[in-house]
Every structure is written in C-alpha cells, then in structure tokens.
Design a protein around this motif. Structure first.
Motif, PDB file in Angstrom:
ATOM      1  N   ALA A 218       0.801  -1.222   0.000  1.00  0.00           N
ATOM      2  CA  ALA A 218       0.000   0.000   0.000  1.00  0.00           C
ATOM      3  C   ALA A 218       0.834   1.272   0.000  1.00  0.00           C
ATOM      4  CB  ALA A 218      -0.932   0.005   1.214  1.00  0.00           C
ATOM      5  N   ILE A 219       2.165   1.146  -0.027  1.00  0.00           N
ATOM      6  CA  ILE A 219       3.012   2.332   0.034  1.00  0.00           C
ATOM      7  C   ILE A 219       3.244   2.875  -1.374  1.00  0.00           C
ATOM      8  CG2 ILE A 219       5.296   3.209   0.645  1.00  0.00           C
ATOM      9  CD1 ILE A 219       5.442   1.143   2.824  1.00  0.00           C
ATOM     10  N   PRO A 220       2.861   4.135  -1.640  1.00  0.00           N
ATOM     11  CA  PRO A 220       3.140   4.730  -2.957  1.00  0.00           C
ATOM     12  C   PRO A 220       4.635   4.726  -3.235  1.00  0.00           C
ATOM     13  CG  PRO A 220       1.615   6.103  -1.696  1.00  0.00           C
ATOM     14  CD  PRO A 220       2.137   5.061  -0.751  1.00  0.00           C
ATOM     15  N   ASP A 221       4.992   4.510  -4.484  1.00  0.00           N
ATOM     16  CA  ASP A 221       6.399   4.360  -4.854  1.00  0.00           C
ATOM     17  C   ASP A 221       7.237   5.567  -4.445  1.00  0.00           C
ATOM     18  OD1 ASP A 221       8.330   2.613  -6.428  1.00  0.00           O
ATOM     19  OD2 ASP A 221       8.574   4.523  -7.481  1.00  0.00           O
ATOM     20  N   ASN A 222       6.679   6.784  -4.588  1.00  0.00           N
ATOM     21  CA  ASN A 222       7.461   7.987  -4.311  1.00  0.00           C
ATOM     22  C   ASN A 222       7.536   8.321  -2.825  1.00  0.00           C
ATOM     23  OD1 ASN A 222       4.715   8.587  -4.274  1.00  0.00           O
ATOM     24  ND2 ASN A 222       5.046  10.734  -4.764  1.00  0.00           N
ATOM     25  N   LEU A 223       6.821   7.569  -1.981  1.00  0.00           N
ATOM     26  CA  LEU A 223       6.836   7.838  -0.540  1.00  0.00           C
ATOM     27  C   LEU A 223       7.553   6.742   0.252  1.00  0.00           C
ATOM     28  CD1 LEU A 223       3.226   9.210   0.116  1.00  0.00           C
ATOM     29  CD2 LEU A 223       5.358  10.504  -0.085  1.00  0.00           C
ATOM     30  N   PHE A 224       8.185   5.808  -0.463  1.00  0.00           N
ATOM     31  CA  PHE A 224       8.795   4.676   0.227  1.00  0.00           C
ATOM     32  C   PHE A 224       9.801   5.126   1.284  1.00  0.00           C
ATOM     33  CE2 PHE A 224      12.508   1.932   0.607  1.00  0.00           C
ATOM     34  CZ  PHE A 224      11.931   0.747   1.034  1.00  0.00           C
ATOM     35  N   GLU A 225      10.755   5.966   0.902  1.00  0.00           N
ATOM     36  CA  GLU A 225      11.813   6.348   1.832  1.00  0.00           C
ATOM     37  C   GLU A 225      11.275   7.174   2.993  1.00  0.00           C
ATOM     38  OE1 GLU A 225      15.831   7.213   0.060  1.00  0.00           O
ATOM     39  OE2 GLU A 225      14.623   7.307  -1.769  1.00  0.00           O
ATOM     40  N   ALA A 226      10.341   8.076   2.715  1.00  0.00           N
ATOM     41  CA  ALA A 226       9.764   8.879   3.790  1.00  0.00           C
ATOM     42  C   ALA A 226       8.983   8.011   4.758  1.00  0.00           C
ATOM     43  CB  ALA A 226       8.861   9.970   3.205  1.00  0.00           C
ATOM     44  N   GLU A 227       8.260   7.019   4.242  1.00  0.00           N
ATOM     45  CA  GLU A 227       7.475   6.133   5.108  1.00  0.00           C
ATOM     46  C   GLU A 227       8.386   5.300   6.003  1.00  0.00           C
ATOM     47  OE1 GLU A 227       4.173   5.292   5.681  1.00  0.00           O
ATOM     48  OE2 GLU A 227       3.658   7.174   4.684  1.00  0.00           O
ATOM     49  N   PHE A 228       9.453   4.761   5.442  1.00  0.00           N
ATOM     50  CA  PHE A 228      10.331   3.887   6.214  1.00  0.00           C
ATOM     51  C   PHE A 228      11.334   4.658   7.075  1.00  0.00           C
ATOM     52  CE2 PHE A 228       8.835   0.434   3.529  1.00  0.00           C
ATOM     53  CZ  PHE A 228       8.902  -0.654   4.381  1.00  0.00           C
ATOM     54  N   PHE A 229      11.895   5.723   6.515  1.00  0.00           N
ATOM     55  CA  PHE A 229      13.023   6.381   7.185  1.00  0.00           C
ATOM     56  C   PHE A 229      12.708   7.774   7.711  1.00  0.00           C
ATOM     57  CE2 PHE A 229      14.958   3.981   3.451  1.00  0.00           C
ATOM     58  CZ  PHE A 229      14.979   2.787   4.151  1.00  0.00           C
ATOM     59  N   GLY A 230      11.522   8.302   7.406  1.00  0.00           N
ATOM     60  CA  GLY A 230      11.162   9.629   7.878  1.00  0.00           C
ATOM     61  C   GLY A 230      11.719  10.721   6.982  1.00  0.00           C
ATOM     62  N   SER A 231      11.454  11.968   7.346  1.00  0.00           N
ATOM     63  CA  SER A 231      11.917  13.105   6.552  1.00  0.00           C
ATOM     64  C   SER A 231      12.104  14.307   7.464  1.00  0.00           C
ATOM     65  CB  SER A 231      10.904  13.430   5.451  1.00  0.00           C
ATOM     66  OG  SER A 231       9.649  13.777   6.019  1.00  0.00           O
ATOM     67  N   VAL A 232      12.887  15.265   6.996  1.00  0.00           N
ATOM     68  CA  VAL A 232      13.098  16.501   7.749  1.00  0.00           C
ATOM     69  C   VAL A 232      12.305  17.616   7.098  1.00  0.00           C
ATOM     70  CG1 VAL A 232      15.374  15.784   8.542  1.00  0.00           C
ATOM     71  CG2 VAL A 232      15.166  17.105   6.420  1.00  0.00           C
ATOM     72  N   ARG A 233      12.088  18.659   7.851  1.00  0.00           N
ATOM     73  CA  ARG A 233      11.323  19.797   7.374  1.00  0.00           C
ATOM     74  C   ARG A 233      11.967  20.382   6.115  1.00  0.00           C
ATOM     75  NH1 ARG A 233      10.179  25.305  10.902  1.00  0.00           N
ATOM     76  NH2 ARG A 233       8.751  26.297   9.407  1.00  0.00           N
ATOM     77  N   GLY A 234      11.129  20.604   5.092  1.00  0.00           N
ATOM     78  CA  GLY A 234      11.616  21.183   3.853  1.00  0.00           C
ATOM     79  C   GLY A 234      12.215  20.198   2.881  1.00  0.00           C
ATOM     80  N   ALA A 235      12.183  18.892   3.208  1.00  0.00           N
ATOM     81  CA  ALA A 235      12.786  17.894   2.315  1.00  0.00           C
ATOM     82  C   ALA A 235      12.046  17.794   0.988  1.00  0.00           C
ATOM     83  CB  ALA A 235      12.816  16.522   3.003  1.00  0.00           C
ATOM     84  N   PHE A 236      10.749  18.065   1.007  1.00  0.00           N
ATOM     85  CA  PHE A 236       9.955  18.033  -0.212  1.00  0.00           C
ATOM     86  C   PHE A 236       8.722  18.892   0.013  1.00  0.00           C
ATOM     87  CE2 PHE A 236       9.263  14.203   2.324  1.00  0.00           C
ATOM     88  CZ  PHE A 236       7.913  14.313   2.629  1.00  0.00           C
ATOM     89  N   THR A 237       7.970  19.140  -1.018  1.00  0.00           N
ATOM     90  CA  THR A 237       6.768  19.965  -0.919  1.00  0.00           C
ATOM     91  C   THR A 237       5.783  19.345   0.068  1.00  0.00           C
ATOM     92  OG1 THR A 237       7.026  20.664  -3.217  1.00  0.00           O
ATOM     93  CG2 THR A 237       4.869  21.008  -2.210  1.00  0.00           C
ATOM     94  N   GLY A 238       5.363  20.157   1.017  1.00  0.00           N
ATOM     95  CA  GLY A 238       4.419  19.666   2.020  1.00  0.00           C
ATOM     96  C   GLY A 238       5.073  19.183   3.292  1.00  0.00           C
ATOM     97  N   ALA A 239       6.407  19.085   3.311  1.00  0.00           N
ATOM     98  CA  ALA A 239       7.116  18.644   4.522  1.00  0.00           C
ATOM     99  C   ALA A 239       7.333  19.854   5.431  1.00  0.00           C
ATOM    100  CB  ALA A 239       8.444  17.997   4.150  1.00  0.00           C
ATOM    101  N   VAL A 240       6.298  20.213   6.196  1.00  0.00           N
ATOM    102  CA  VAL A 240       6.359  21.420   7.030  1.00  0.00           C
ATOM    103  C   VAL A 240       6.969  21.143   8.396  1.00  0.00           C
ATOM    104  CG1 VAL A 240       4.411  22.499   5.851  1.00  0.00           C
ATOM    105  CG2 VAL A 240       3.982  21.019   7.822  1.00  0.00           C
ATOM    106  N   THR A 241       7.079  19.878   8.771  1.00  0.00           N
ATOM    107  CA  THR A 241       7.713  19.513  10.033  1.00  0.00           C
ATOM    108  C   THR A 241       8.567  18.268   9.824  1.00  0.00           C
ATOM    109  OG1 THR A 241       5.866  18.080  10.718  1.00  0.00           O
ATOM    110  CG2 THR A 241       5.760  20.387  11.391  1.00  0.00           C
ATOM    111  N   ASP A 242       9.440  17.985  10.771  1.00  0.00           N
ATOM    112  CA  ASP A 242      10.169  16.716  10.750  1.00  0.00           C
ATOM    113  C   ASP A 242       9.179  15.586  10.988  1.00  0.00           C
ATOM    114  OD1 ASP A 242      12.393  18.232  10.465  1.00  0.00           O
ATOM    115  OD2 ASP A 242      13.212  17.838  12.455  1.00  0.00           O
ATOM    116  N   ARG A 243       9.348  14.484  10.274  1.00  0.00           N
ATOM    117  CA  ARG A 243       8.467  13.331  10.459  1.00  0.00           C
ATOM    118  C   ARG A 243       9.330  12.089  10.676  1.00  0.00           C
ATOM    119  NH1 ARG A 243       3.654  14.205  11.754  1.00  0.00           N
ATOM    120  NH2 ARG A 243       2.989  12.248  10.835  1.00  0.00           N
TER     121      ARG A 243
END
Length: 474
Positions: A218-243
């Motif tokens: 169920a994981i969209p191909d373009n969200l794989f790394e963010a889903e598994f490893f998280g993301s920092v603020r500003g890493a991509f459009t819509g990333a307003v906070t660290d996740r």
C-alpha cells in the motif's frame, strides 16, 4: 423622538453584547484557576510543539518544571509515540501526514530505579482560522492498569486450534520469541499471519515496545523512503515539520513487513541496506540514525519461487528467511473449521443459544474456504445475525456463498475419475477464474492442481489470454 422597532432591536443587541463581554471577561479571569484545579493535565502547543499553555496538573504528572517546547517528555519522544499510536489505531498514512483525529497511548514515565507510572495521553489537532494547534490531555492510569493486570483485563493474543500443523507453528513461535531472529510467515490471505505476528511480539522481550506494521503493498512508490526512514522539514513539498518513519517508530520493538513480496526490487535494495546495520538517513538529512528493531515479514506468495523467477532479491530473502513459518490454509486444517465456526457464532450472538444444523455443518465442511479464517468469520457473523430460528440451516447462508459453493461442486463434478488429467468444461473454468479475479494460482489451488496443469486445460479449451482478458489477470 419616538423609539422605532429597529432602535429597540439595536439596543437589545448592544445589551446582549455587553452582557457577553462581561461574561467573557469573568471567564478569562477564572479560567486559568479552573484549569489548574483539574486533576487531568492539559497542554496546548503550536504545530511545531512550542507550548502555549500548560496547567499545574501537567507539570506535576510529567515531573518537570515549566516547559517551553514539547519535543519530548521523560521516557520518550512525543512525536515518536504519536506516530506509533496512530499506526496502532490503523492510520495507514500516519507517517506521511499529521494525525488530525484523536490519538491516545499509554506512556511509561520513569519515577525511580526500576519503577514507573503509567500516563494515558490523548491528543488531537485543532484548527481555528488557519492556525493549527495540538491539545494534549494527560491522566495517571497507573492504578487502573495495575488492576487490569490483576483481574486479567489486559487483552492477549490467542489461538483456537486442534490442528497439529498449527500447533507446531505455535510451538516454534514460542521457541523463537525470546530471540531477535528474523521470522517470515507464509500463508494465504486471511489464514492468520497477522495474528501470529502479534503473538510473536507479545511473547518477546520487546512486548513493552511497539509493534509497527507496514503494508508494503500500500506504500506509494514515491513515498517509500519517507514512510520507512522519515523526513526533515523542507525535504519536499508539504514537509512542514520533521516526520519520523516506521523504523524510528518501531525502535526497541518489532517492525512487521506485511506483504513484503509486493515491494519493487529497487526498494528491496534500500530496505536490505538498512536491515544489514540498522542505520539510515531521513529524507533530506545527512544525519545517520541508529535503531534497534526486530524484523518480521509475511507474504501470501511463495518467496522462494519469486527469487527463482528473479522477482525478489535473493539477498533480502535470505536476510528475512532466518526462521520460516508456514501457516496452513483453513481447508488444510478441517478439524479447525467447526471449532472456529462455533467460536465465531458464540461471540457474534453474545452467548445467546444458536446452533448449527446438520445441513449447515456439511456445507461448512465441504466448502474450500479460499478466504480462509477471515471468510469463515464473515460468513458466521452473517448467519448469526440473519438466521431467524435457533437452528441455522443451509438456507440461512448468504446467496453469494451458496453460489460459490454450487460453482465449486459443478467444477468438481465435471472431472473424469478415469482421467488423471481431469476434464473441465469451458464455462466452469471461466466462472472459476472470474470468481478469483483472474488469478490462475488461486483457481488452480481450489481445483487441487498446479498452474501448469490449469494452463494446459485453458489451452485445450481455447481460452487464450486475449480472449479471456476479463478473466485471466495473472
């Protein structure tokens, strides 16, 4: 000058506004004292976690001086616990977007060496005039949780089975639970793989930490790394906070990779790299994070065959396949069919007496259960609710279930006992394929033959991929 009706309305509104203003001023004066008198802790933060309000109970419950920023509380990260709780509540997109609904979790707060109290934390996101804030309610539930443990109120994962193969699987889970060995469960959809994983986690040394599930299909191909490893603020459009990602959410606990066979090969390589040393970098960050997780996987497809066909990386397979456990399909454990049917009937009716008649029992035992235990439970819930009398007959079953049963009988009866290759008529095979959404493997399993034999019958009957495109999806 005479007073008009409009003047009277204006005066009445002004009087009402003056009264409301006075009440509001009074409320503002007493509200801090009122909130400080509450036993429950209350925190209000902005979207970044900066505290805008903290009542006296919150400071006492958290054993801390006045806070400025709610990034963490003693014993854990608020963001990590928030994502873990949302994942446990079934929010599939908990990592990639903020949790807007109410989320709750129990937080173990250290108070002394080897001692802790249990705080239940509830939170939700509130939005007023484009300003987002998060409100937290904190309660001490230590005594309640202690009473639940004494009275057996805590829920545990259990199995109802008389099947020797299932008992072997349960014994193997008990043997490996205390280790950190990777385990992979293989079995058809609905056979109980998820329940087995929860049992493994519950019996492990990691049971006090989170079991974090990832549906790899169920994981969209373009969200794989963010889903598994998280993301920092500003890493991509819509990333307003660290996740934080699933690995961070499962730190100290268990990461369950469900339907791992559905991961594209380029993502399999990324996953393998992290599994080797448990290190990763969030999207948009160069900082390496170290985690401690136990990896458990599940698949309804034969991973070894996928490796041989080049559809699954062999190195990832051997990394996951340390302890393989096969979950038999329900049709392979006939002794469990009636046992589970009676169990589901009892819990659906709330203990009210309803019994299965002879015809209903024969129907349950003769049906091949392609949907396994999940399908059996749904069918039993239907008959428990929709049957009129105390005894359930074959006519009480859902129409689509009876149609599938009739189709299965028609296909079976079309075989020739003297022909080892068996004879199937064209219409029955097309209906069977349609029943399984064109999945040849599933159709072959119901017929008790392999896919090559099924393909041979399709070719003999002139059912080509082009002609049967609505049926032959696999």
């Amino acid at each position: 000058m005479a007073t008009t009706e409009a003047d009277v309305e204006v005066l009445a509104k002004e009087k009402k506004m003056a009264s409301l203003s006075t009440e509001l001023e009074t409320l503002c004066e007493v509200l801090p004292e009122l909130l400080d008198s509450m036993d429950a802790g209350i925190l209000l933060t902005d979207i970044q976690g900066k505290i805008e309000f903290c009542n006296a109970a919150a400071k006492i419950l958290l054993n801390t001086h006045p806070l400025e920023h709610l990034r963490s509380i003693p014993g854990g990260s608020v963001q990590k616990e928030l994502v873990r709780a949302a994942i446990a509540a079934g929010q599939e997109d908990a990592v990639s977007r903020p949790q807007t609904g109410c989320v709750r979790w129990d937080h173990l707060l250290p108070v002394a060496e080897g001692e802790h109290k249990v705080l239940q934390i509830r939170t939700r996101l509130v939005e007023r005039k484009q300003h987002k804030r998060r409100i937290f309610f904190i309660e001490d539930v230590s005594e309640l949780r202690h009473a639940e443990r004494i009275l057996g109120g805590t829920r545990s994962v259990g199995f109802i089975t008389d099947d020797p193969h299932m008992r072997d699987a349960l014994e193997l889970i008990e043997q490996v639970a205390a280790t950190d060995a990777s385990v992979i469960f293989q079995g058809e959809s609905g056979s109980g793989k998820g329940l087995m994983v929860r049992l493994l986690h519950q019996q492990s040394n990691r049971s006090k930490k989170s079991l974090v599930e990832v549906n790899c299909a169920a994981i969209p191909d373009n969200l794989f790394e963010a889903e598994f490893f998280g993301s920092v603020r500003g890493a991509f459009t819509g990333a307003v906070t660290d996740r934080i990602g699933r690995f961070a959410a499962a730190d100290g606990g268990t990461l369950f990779l469900d339907e791992v066979s559905e991961l594209p090969k380029h993502h399999q390589a990324k996953l393998l790299k992290v599994l080797e040393d448990m290190r990763y970098e969030p999207v948009g960050s160069t900082k390496t994070h170290q985690v401690d997780v136990r990896v458990v996987a599940a698949s309804n497809r034969n991973l070894k065959e996928l490796v041989e066909n080049g559809d699954f990386r062999s190195d990832l397979f051997y990394r996951l396949n340390v302890i393989p456990i096969r979950i038999p399909a329900l049709r392979e454990r006939p002794s469990d069919i009636m046992l589970l049917a009676e169990h589901f009937l009892k819990i659906t009716t709330g203990g009210h007496k309803k019994r299965l008649g002879s015809a209903a029992k024969h129907l349950l035992l003769d049906y091949p259960w392609p949907g396994n235990v999940r399908e059996l439970r749904n069918v039993m819930e239907y008959v428990a609710i929709c049957s009129a009398g105390p005894e359930i007959s074959d006519s009480d079953f859902p129409k689509d279930f009876l149609d599938r049963m009739h189709l299965g009988s028609a296909v079976t009866s079309s075989r020739s006992e003297n022909d080892p290759e068996a004879i199937y008529d064209r219409e029955s095979l097309l209906q069977l394929l349609d029943k399984h959404g064109g999945n040849r493997a599933a159709a072959a399993r119901e017929l008790g033959i392999d896919r090559v034999t099924l393909w041979r019958h399709l070719s003999r009957l002139g059912i080509s991929g082009k002609e049967g495109s609505s049926h032959l999806g696999h």
